[in-house]
Design a protein around this motif. Structure first.
Motif, PDB file in Angstrom:
ATOM      1  N   LEU A   1      58.800 -22.604  -1.370  1.00  0.00           N
ATOM      2  CA  LEU A   1      58.306 -23.390  -0.255  1.00  0.00           C
ATOM      3  C   LEU A   1      58.671 -24.857  -0.450  1.00  0.00           C
ATOM      4  O   LEU A   1      58.733 -25.347  -1.580  1.00  0.00           O
ATOM      5  CB  LEU A   1      56.792 -23.251  -0.139  1.00  0.00           C
TER       6      LEU A   1
ATOM      7  N   THR B   1      58.216 -28.914  -0.485  1.00  0.00           N
ATOM      8  CA  THR B   1      57.114 -29.783  -0.877  1.00  0.00           C
ATOM      9  C   THR B   1      56.965 -30.886   0.165  1.00  0.00           C
ATOM     10  O   THR B   1      57.805 -31.035   1.060  1.00  0.00           O
ATOM     11  CB  THR B   1      57.372 -30.417  -2.252  1.00  0.00           C
ATOM     12  N   GLU B   2      55.912 -31.643   0.033  1.00  0.00           N
ATOM     13  CA  GLU B   2      55.674 -32.713   1.001  1.00  0.00           C
ATOM     14  C   GLU B   2      56.807 -33.730   1.000  1.00  0.00           C
ATOM     15  O   GLU B   2      57.133 -34.322   2.033  1.00  0.00           O
ATOM     16  CB  GLU B   2      54.346 -33.402   0.683  1.00  0.00           C
TER      17      GLU B   2
ATOM     18  N   PHE C   1      52.037 -28.491   2.628  1.00  0.00           N
ATOM     19  CA  PHE C   1      52.893 -28.107   1.507  1.00  0.00           C
ATOM     20  C   PHE C   1      52.573 -28.894   0.236  1.00  0.00           C
ATOM     21  O   PHE C   1      53.317 -28.826  -0.743  1.00  0.00           O
ATOM     22  CB  PHE C   1      54.366 -28.303   1.891  1.00  0.00           C
TER      23      PHE C   1
ATOM     24  N   LYS D   1      50.800 -29.360  -3.080  1.00  0.00           N
ATOM     25  CA  LYS D   1      50.221 -28.428  -4.053  1.00  0.00           C
ATOM     26  C   LYS D   1      48.843 -28.912  -4.485  1.00  0.00           C
ATOM     27  O   LYS D   1      48.594 -30.109  -4.624  1.00  0.00           O
ATOM     28  CB  LYS D   1      51.137 -28.300  -5.275  1.00  0.00           C
TER      29      LYS D   1
END
Length: 388
Positions: free
Chosen positions: A6, A8-9, A93, A95
């Motif tokens: 996925l 990430t930011e 996104f 974590k």
């Protein structure tokens, strides 16, 4: 086969996902939600007035304004909510900082967002369907709509408390935000769409204005010709007035020739239609303002309710129960508090816009009062009961 990771930011560097953008659009959404909540609360209390609350009969058009604003702000909240979600979705996104103390705050933050978004989406969805008078669900609309409003308020307060430091930090413009309009250069990388922050703000504001203008005409007659999103159009209906619930829907057929109107109080009175017409008549210029958001002014003629109370010897300060010929339904009866019963504008109306009431507008008689929801302006009235 290994699943793709996925993003990430950090994979979303566009300045349109900046906290400053989310704060500005969040302010707009907050204003719309606050107005929508307060006007909705007023409408709810009109229909289910608690004993401690006194709702005045004046200003006569107050409900027309508040309910028009309620539906309008609900409608414009849709593009604002979508824009707000788009600016912050990269946060999905991020974590979780697990294990650690920050993880608990992040969980509460996401929980508040989940409840807030879900409740708002459902609230706006069922509210919009209510304007169309379509109820494809088994639960009662009014009670559910009211409960969801309080859930939204609670989730919003929780979310604001969690995000308060970030909101405060981005409440005011930074030097980068003050870049002249003629200079498109920004301190952050340009958005993939080519939009600057200001461009996004203009786009969202334009969408809000477009949705508002094309829907508010149902309560602002001057904008009626462009009200393409409004379920009701001004001046369309019998006697140039829209109708929500027809006589057929209410189970009311042709009125018998021997129909009589009665008022029960210290003295019980009974009148034929011709006898009601022979009583002193008054005129009130009042709007019909419905919970679905549409409203329209009209000219009503009939007998003042306060005069009927005097005729039957009702004591001062009496309220009334209004009984319709409607077959069942939530509003086959209504109560007229003393503030409305004693208001000189409140009529047992017999005529509308210069002619006898159409059957769909409540022939032979209906109640019309200032500052009242349309559902409480009872049609097909055949009895008034004095409540002391």
């Amino acid at each position: 086969m290994k699943l793709p990771e996925l993003p990430t930011e950090k994979a979303f560097p566009s300045p349109l996902h900046h906290p400053r953008v989310a704060t500005v659009i969040g302010r707009w959404l907050g204003v719309a939600v606050t107005i929508c909540f307060l006007t909705g609360l007023f409408s709810h209390f009109q229909q289910a007035t608690p004993g401690w609350l006194l709702i005045p009969s004046r200003p006569a058009s107050l409900y027309r304004v508040t309910q028009g604003l309620h539906v309008l702000t609900g409608i414009v909240s849709v593009p604002l909510l979508l824009a707000k979600l788009w600016t912050v979705y990269p946060k999905l996104f991020t974590k979780l900082p697990w294990p650690g103390r920050k993880a608990l705050g992040t969980v509460f933050e996401r929980l508040s967002i989940a409840v807030l978004v879900a409740a708002m989406a459902l609230e706006l969805f069922i509210g919009f369907l209510n304007t169309l008078q379509w109820y494809p669900w088994p639960f009662p609309f009014k009670e559910t709509h009211y409960a969801l409003a309080w859930i939204i308020v609670g989730a919003l307060l929780m979310h604001l408390a969690i995000k308060l430091p970030l909101i405060v930090a981005n409440w005011r413009r930074t030097p980068a935000d003050r870049t002249p309009v003629s200079d498109p250069t920004e301190s952050l990388p340009p958005a993939i769409t080519g939009l600057s922050r200001r461009g996004l703000f203009r786009t969202v504001a334009g969408a809000v204005a477009l949705v508002g203008i094309t829907s508010v005409g149902q309560s602002v007659p001057a904008l009626g010709p462009v009200a393409v999103l409004a379920p009701r159009m001004p001046n369309v209906g019998p006697q140039e007035l829209p109708v929500n619930r027809t006589a057929r829907d209410a189970g009311v057929g042709m009125v018998a020739a021997d129909w009589r109107f009665t008022i029960t109080g210290p003295e019980q009175l009974s009148y034929s239609l011709d006898e009601l017409r022979a009583l002193p008549q008054s005129r009130s210029d009042l709007p019909i303002a419905c919970v679905e958001g549409w409203s329209q002014g009209a000219r009503w003629e009939g007998i003042r309710v306060k005069d009927l109370l005097k005729l039957c010897g009702a004591p001062e300060g009496s309220s009334l129960r209004v009984v319709s010929m409607e077959k069942g339904g939530f509003y086959a009866t209504s109560e007229l508090p003393l503030e409305f019963a004693e208001d000189p504008l409140t009529l047992l109306a017999l005529r509308l816009n210069g002619t006898d009431l159409d059957l769909d507008h409540g022939f032979p008689a209906r109640i019309i009062a200032p500052n009242r929801p349309g559902v409480l302006q009872t049609k097909w009235v055949h009895r008034l009961e004095v409540l002391t």
